[in-house]
Design an enzyme around this catalytic site. Structure first.
Site, PDB file in Angstrom:
ATOM      1  N   SER A  10      -2.811   6.580   1.917  1.00  0.00           N
ATOM      2  CA  SER A  10      -3.605   7.173   2.855  1.00  0.00           C
ATOM      3  C   SER A  10      -3.103   6.604   4.173  1.00  0.00           C
ATOM      4  O   SER A  10      -3.506   6.911   5.305  1.00  0.00           O
ATOM      5  CB  SER A  10      -4.899   6.181   2.688  1.00  0.00           C
ATOM      6  N   ARG A  11      -2.301   5.719   4.334  1.00  0.00           N
ATOM      7  CA  ARG A  11      -1.757   5.015   5.660  1.00  0.00           C
ATOM      8  C   ARG A  11      -0.198   5.134   5.579  1.00  0.00           C
ATOM      9  O   ARG A  11       0.461   5.002   4.413  1.00  0.00           O
ATOM     10  CB  ARG A  11      -2.341   3.807   5.997  1.00  0.00           C
ATOM     11  N   ASN A  88       4.215   3.472  -4.013  1.00  0.00           N
ATOM     12  CA  ASN A  88       4.232   3.048  -2.644  1.00  0.00           C
ATOM     13  C   ASN A  88       3.169   1.925  -2.771  1.00  0.00           C
ATOM     14  O   ASN A  88       3.153   1.014  -1.434  1.00  0.00           O
ATOM     15  CB  ASN A  88       3.957   4.266  -1.716  1.00  0.00           C
ATOM     16  N   TYR A 153       5.962 -11.917  -2.268  1.00  0.00           N
ATOM     17  CA  TYR A 153       6.436 -10.352  -1.927  1.00  0.00           C
ATOM     18  C   TYR A 153       7.753 -10.092  -2.213  1.00  0.00           C
ATOM     19  O   TYR A 153       8.134  -9.178  -2.947  1.00  0.00           O
ATOM     20  CB  TYR A 153       6.268 -10.137  -0.579  1.00  0.00           C
ATOM     21  N   ALA A 155       9.510 -11.776  -5.005  1.00  0.00           N
ATOM     22  CA  ALA A 155       9.333 -11.822  -6.372  1.00  0.00           C
ATOM     23  C   ALA A 155       9.069 -10.428  -6.781  1.00  0.00           C
ATOM     24  O   ALA A 155       9.575  -9.656  -7.790  1.00  0.00           O
ATOM     25  CB  ALA A 155       8.475 -12.833  -6.835  1.00  0.00           C
ATOM     26  N   ILE A 186       9.598  -1.482   9.146  1.00  0.00           N
ATOM     27  CA  ILE A 186       9.092   0.241   9.466  1.00  0.00           C
ATOM     28  C   ILE A 186       7.742  -0.076   9.982  1.00  0.00           C
ATOM     29  O   ILE A 186       6.877  -0.842   9.627  1.00  0.00           O
ATOM     30  CB  ILE A 186       8.883   1.018   8.051  1.00  0.00           C
TER      31      ILE A 186
HETATM   32  P1  NAP Z   1       0.268  -0.164   4.743  1.00  0.00           P
HETATM   33  O1  NAP Z   1       0.049   0.512   5.993  1.00  0.00           O
HETATM   34  O2  NAP Z   1      -0.690  -1.334   4.624  1.00  0.00           O
HETATM   35  O3  NAP Z   1      -0.565   0.763   3.714  1.00  0.00           O
HETATM   36  C1  NAP Z   1      -0.791   0.393   2.454  1.00  0.00           C
HETATM   37  C2  NAP Z   1      -1.530   1.310   1.438  1.00  0.00           C
HETATM   38  O4  NAP Z   1      -1.361   0.776   0.131  1.00  0.00           O
HETATM   39  C3  NAP Z   1      -2.729   1.882   1.831  1.00  0.00           C
HETATM   40  O5  NAP Z   1      -2.838   3.329   1.716  1.00  0.00           O
HETATM   41  C4  NAP Z   1      -3.507   1.167   0.927  1.00  0.00           C
HETATM   42  O6  NAP Z   1      -4.809   1.906   0.789  1.00  0.00           O
HETATM   43  C5  NAP Z   1      -2.660   1.135  -0.349  1.00  0.00           C
HETATM   44  N1  NAP Z   1      -2.908  -0.074  -1.210  1.00  0.00           N
HETATM   45  C6  NAP Z   1      -3.097  -1.243  -0.993  1.00  0.00           C
HETATM   46  N2  NAP Z   1      -3.454  -1.655  -2.279  1.00  0.00           N
HETATM   47  C7  NAP Z   1      -3.808  -0.991  -3.008  1.00  0.00           C
HETATM   48  C8  NAP Z   1      -4.387  -0.866  -4.368  1.00  0.00           C
HETATM   49  N3  NAP Z   1      -4.461  -2.181  -5.157  1.00  0.00           N
HETATM   50  N4  NAP Z   1      -4.503   0.458  -5.100  1.00  0.00           N
HETATM   51  C9  NAP Z   1      -4.352   1.584  -4.483  1.00  0.00           C
HETATM   52  N5  NAP Z   1      -3.910   1.685  -3.211  1.00  0.00           N
HETATM   53  C10 NAP Z   1      -3.284   0.516  -2.387  1.00  0.00           C
HETATM   54  O7  NAP Z   1       1.655  -0.417   4.263  1.00  0.00           O
HETATM   55  P2  NAP Z   1       2.975   0.260   4.562  1.00  0.00           P
HETATM   56  O8  NAP Z   1       3.741  -0.498   5.547  1.00  0.00           O
HETATM   57  O9  NAP Z   1       2.921   1.590   4.565  1.00  0.00           O
HETATM   58  O10 NAP Z   1       3.666   0.062   3.179  1.00  0.00           O
HETATM   59  C11 NAP Z   1       3.962   1.054   2.260  1.00  0.00           C
HETATM   60  C12 NAP Z   1       4.973   0.497   1.094  1.00  0.00           C
HETATM   61  O11 NAP Z   1       6.002   0.101   1.500  1.00  0.00           O
HETATM   62  C13 NAP Z   1       4.346  -0.969   0.414  1.00  0.00           C
HETATM   63  O12 NAP Z   1       4.861  -1.182  -0.823  1.00  0.00           O
HETATM   64  C14 NAP Z   1       5.283  -1.978   1.283  1.00  0.00           C
HETATM   65  O13 NAP Z   1       5.507  -3.068   0.530  1.00  0.00           O
HETATM   66  C15 NAP Z   1       6.281  -1.365   1.498  1.00  0.00           C
HETATM   67  N6  NAP Z   1       7.385  -1.784   2.368  1.00  0.00           N
HETATM   68  C16 NAP Z   1       6.864  -1.625   3.743  1.00  0.00           C
HETATM   69  C17 NAP Z   1       7.653  -2.084   4.818  1.00  0.00           C
HETATM   70  C18 NAP Z   1       7.327  -1.832   6.332  1.00  0.00           C
HETATM   71  O14 NAP Z   1       8.018  -2.310   7.111  1.00  0.00           O
HETATM   72  N7  NAP Z   1       6.208  -1.157   6.693  1.00  0.00           N
HETATM   73  C19 NAP Z   1       8.860  -2.627   4.808  1.00  0.00           C
HETATM   74  C20 NAP Z   1       9.345  -2.518   3.249  1.00  0.00           C
HETATM   75  C21 NAP Z   1       8.564  -2.153   2.330  1.00  0.00           C
HETATM   76  P3  NAP Z   1      -6.045   1.992   1.585  1.00  0.00           P
HETATM   77  O15 NAP Z   1      -5.737   2.506   2.815  1.00  0.00           O
HETATM   78  O16 NAP Z   1      -7.226   2.257   0.885  1.00  0.00           O
HETATM   79  O17 NAP Z   1      -6.150   0.269   2.031  1.00  0.00           O
END
Ligand code: NAP
Length: 241
Positions: A10-11, A88, A153, A155, A186
């Protein structure tokens, strides 16, 4: 039709990955937990561009919720199959370990690691039967180097990388590949509270990455062209190790 299931679509990174995989001709199953309006916007964009997308809300950390949603999807899609899975969905609940609450520990581990396990186990059967599949796990720089304030995180993401390597060996004979992507900083909702002006000085490329840049890498790993890469973790971090 061949579909990609993107958890947390979604995001942020997940939304960009949905759009990218749709542009590669896959139908998209957009999973999310609660933010239906954001998920709907992603689906509407894809459909407006001539693609196929549908919403499938469930909590990745709940075995019952995962199984019920995927059973419902399969029942209503008899000629279709999920050929790409992007694990993701993830959350951050940072705290120094000495202050970390039990809930903060479990919430982060359960979303990343239980989520990977429940969703992958459910989707894998179809891939093994059809002898093709692409599983891409979104890990993190934090899982490779460890970051202070993120013991939960780091871990979870390190464990995800271990699971990627193990599963890759289990399913390679059936031409299913399993890889991880390890992003650095990101731009997304997850990083919007960080001090970008200061942190970007740590990054050799001098900036935070864009979700679309991660999506392009996932798009390659999801394609037929990546067929000889498995069990790998690819960093995408502007040179920050
Ligand atoms: P984000 O903008 O916070 O989006 C998180 C997404 O995960 C949302 O779509 C949320 O759904 C969904 N979500 C959270 N808990 C959930 C659950 N229990 N069941 C189903 N959906 C769930 O995060 P992001 O930055 O895009 O991160 C995406 C992935 O990349 C994550 O695994 C994060 O750890 C990883 N990552 C991100 C970065 C960074 O710098 N952004 C760096 C390294 C790794 P809702 O919209 O319904 O809340």
């Amino acid at each position: 039709m061949n579909y990609a299931l993107v958890t947390g679509g979604s995001r942020g990174l997940g939304a960009a990955i949905c759009r990218r995989l749709a542009s590669q001709g896959l139908g998209i199953i957009i999973n999310y937990r609660s933010n239906e309006s954001a998920a709907r916007e992603v689906a509407d964009d894809i459909i407006a561009s001539g693609g196929t997308a549908e919403l499938l809300p469930f909590d990745v950390s709940s075995e019952e919720s995962v199984d019920a949603a995927l059973e419902m999807w399969e029942d209503s899609h008899s000629g279709d199959r999920i050929t790409v899975l992007v694990n993701n969905a993830g959350i951050r609940e940072d705290n120094l370990l000495i202050f970390m609450q039990t809930d903060q520990w479990h919430n982060v581990i359960n979303t990343t690691l239980d989520g990977f396990f429940f969703v992958t186990r459910r989707v894998l059967k179809g891939m093994l039967t059809k002898r093709f599949g692409r599983i891409i796990n979104i890990a993190s720089l934090s899982g490779l180097k460890g970051l202070p304030g993120q013991a939960n995180y780091s871990a979870a993401k390190a464990a995800l990388i271990g699971a990627t390597k193990a599963l890759a060996q289990e399913v390679a004979p059936r031409k299913v590949t399993v890889n991880a992507v390890a992003p650095g900083f990101i731009k997304s909702d997850m990083t919007k509270d960080l001090d970008e002006e200061n942190l970007k000085k740590l990054v050799p490329l001098g900036r935070f990455g864009e979700a679309e840049e991660v999506a392009a890498l996932v798009g390659f790993l999801a394609s037929a062209e990546s067929s000889y890469i498995t069990g790998e973790t690819i960093s995408i971090n502007g040179g920050l190790y």
